[in-house]
Scaffold this active site. Structure first.
Site, mmCIF file in Angstrom:
data_model
loop_
_atom_site.group_PDB
_atom_site.id
_atom_site.type_symbol
_atom_site.label_atom_id
_atom_site.label_comp_id
_atom_site.label_asym_id
_atom_site.label_seq_id
_atom_site.Cartn_x
_atom_site.Cartn_y
_atom_site.Cartn_z
ATOM 1 N N HIS A 7 0.316 29.903 -6.804
ATOM 2 C CA HIS A 7 0.320 31.747 -6.610
ATOM 3 C C HIS A 7 -1.956 32.309 -5.819
ATOM 4 C CE1 HIS A 7 -0.693 31.005 -10.342
ATOM 5 N NE2 HIS A 7 -1.784 32.076 -11.112
ATOM 6 N N GLU A 43 2.408 40.720 -16.333
ATOM 7 C CA GLU A 43 1.954 40.221 -14.716
ATOM 8 C C GLU A 43 3.641 40.445 -13.693
ATOM 9 O OE1 GLU A 43 1.518 36.437 -15.683
ATOM 10 O OE2 GLU A 43 3.271 36.294 -14.463
ATOM 11 N N GLN A 60 0.937 36.943 -8.088
ATOM 12 C CA GLN A 60 0.715 37.045 -8.937
ATOM 13 C C GLN A 60 0.234 39.123 -8.613
ATOM 14 O OE1 GLN A 60 -2.048 34.899 -11.457
ATOM 15 N NE2 GLN A 60 0.620 34.684 -12.709
ATOM 16 N N HIS A 84 -8.023 35.506 -8.472
ATOM 17 C CA HIS A 84 -8.299 33.773 -8.195
ATOM 18 C C HIS A 84 -6.829 33.693 -7.963
ATOM 19 C CE1 HIS A 84 -4.681 34.947 -11.516
ATOM 20 N NE2 HIS A 84 -4.380 33.583 -10.434
ATOM 21 N N GLU A 134 -7.620 28.559 -10.104
ATOM 22 C CA GLU A 134 -6.736 28.025 -11.537
ATOM 23 C C GLU A 134 -5.493 26.840 -11.295
ATOM 24 O OE1 GLU A 134 -3.978 31.226 -12.130
ATOM 25 O OE2 GLU A 134 -2.617 29.994 -13.693
#
Ligand code: MC0
Length: 146
Positions: A7, A43, A60, A84, A134
């Site tokens: 994502h 989220e 996301q 991110h 991530e």
């Protein structure tokens, strides 16, 4: 092995209005939504496509739930935008260990709970050319009960 873009995390001030923008502009629908208190976010996951490793790629959308959360701090400094990028892997523990050995700071000693029951960790943006990165292992798909 990292096998997909799991994502892209986008920080926003107002989750409902941002979801509506993505729906009205691109036709993306919410696949899943949740509050992650540990991370301090509300989220919405918008599924973009399935991937060849059996997973999927999502956008996301992230709204902070408290002023001291990492996303709230980032919004104060930068305003809305890409927060991110997340890579998917079958084994977040092994990937984090291997990347850590290359001198990149892994932010969690043990992976924590992420969206949809996934296990996640983060790499420090200062060690990744300015990109908070991530690593994600999705929760196993439940087999149907007979
Ligand atoms: C901070 N920095 C970033 C950044 N956040 N750079 C690029 N992208 C970001 N998102 C930069 C700052 O500009 C600053 O640079 C330096 O890193 C230190 O930042 P800080 O504002 O002083 O903040 P720290 O050091 O307290 O924390 C930064 C750190 C933190 C990355 C360690 O945000 C963190 O632990 N993030 C991981 C968790 C997270 O973000 N959770 C929210 C998503 P300068 O040059 O000014 O020194 S939760 C999620 O995504 C879950 C639910 C899921 O996917 O399932």
């Amino acid at each position: 092995m990292l096998t997909r873009i799991d994502h892209i995390g986008i920080a926003c001030f107002d989750l409902d209005r941002t979801v509506e923008f993505y729906r009205a502009t691109y036709g993306f629908e919410v696949f899943h939504s949740e509050v992650n208190e540990e991370q301090g976010v509300r989220e919405a996951m918008l599924k973009i496509n399935d991937t060849s490793d059996g997973g999927a790629s999502y956008l996301q959308l992230l709204e902070p739930t408290r002023p001291d959360s990492t996303v709230a701090k980032w919004l104060d400094k930068n305003g809305e935008g890409v927060h991110h990028i997340a890579f998917g892997t079958a084994d977040v523990d092994a990937e984090a260990a291997g990347i850590g050995e290359k001198g990149v700071r892994v932010l969690y000693e043990e992976p924590r709970r992420g969206s949809m029951g996934s296990r996640i960790t983060f790499l420090h943006p200062k060690d990744c050319h300015g990109v908070l990165t991530e690593l994600v292992t999705s929760a196993p798909v439940e087999s149907p009960e007979h």
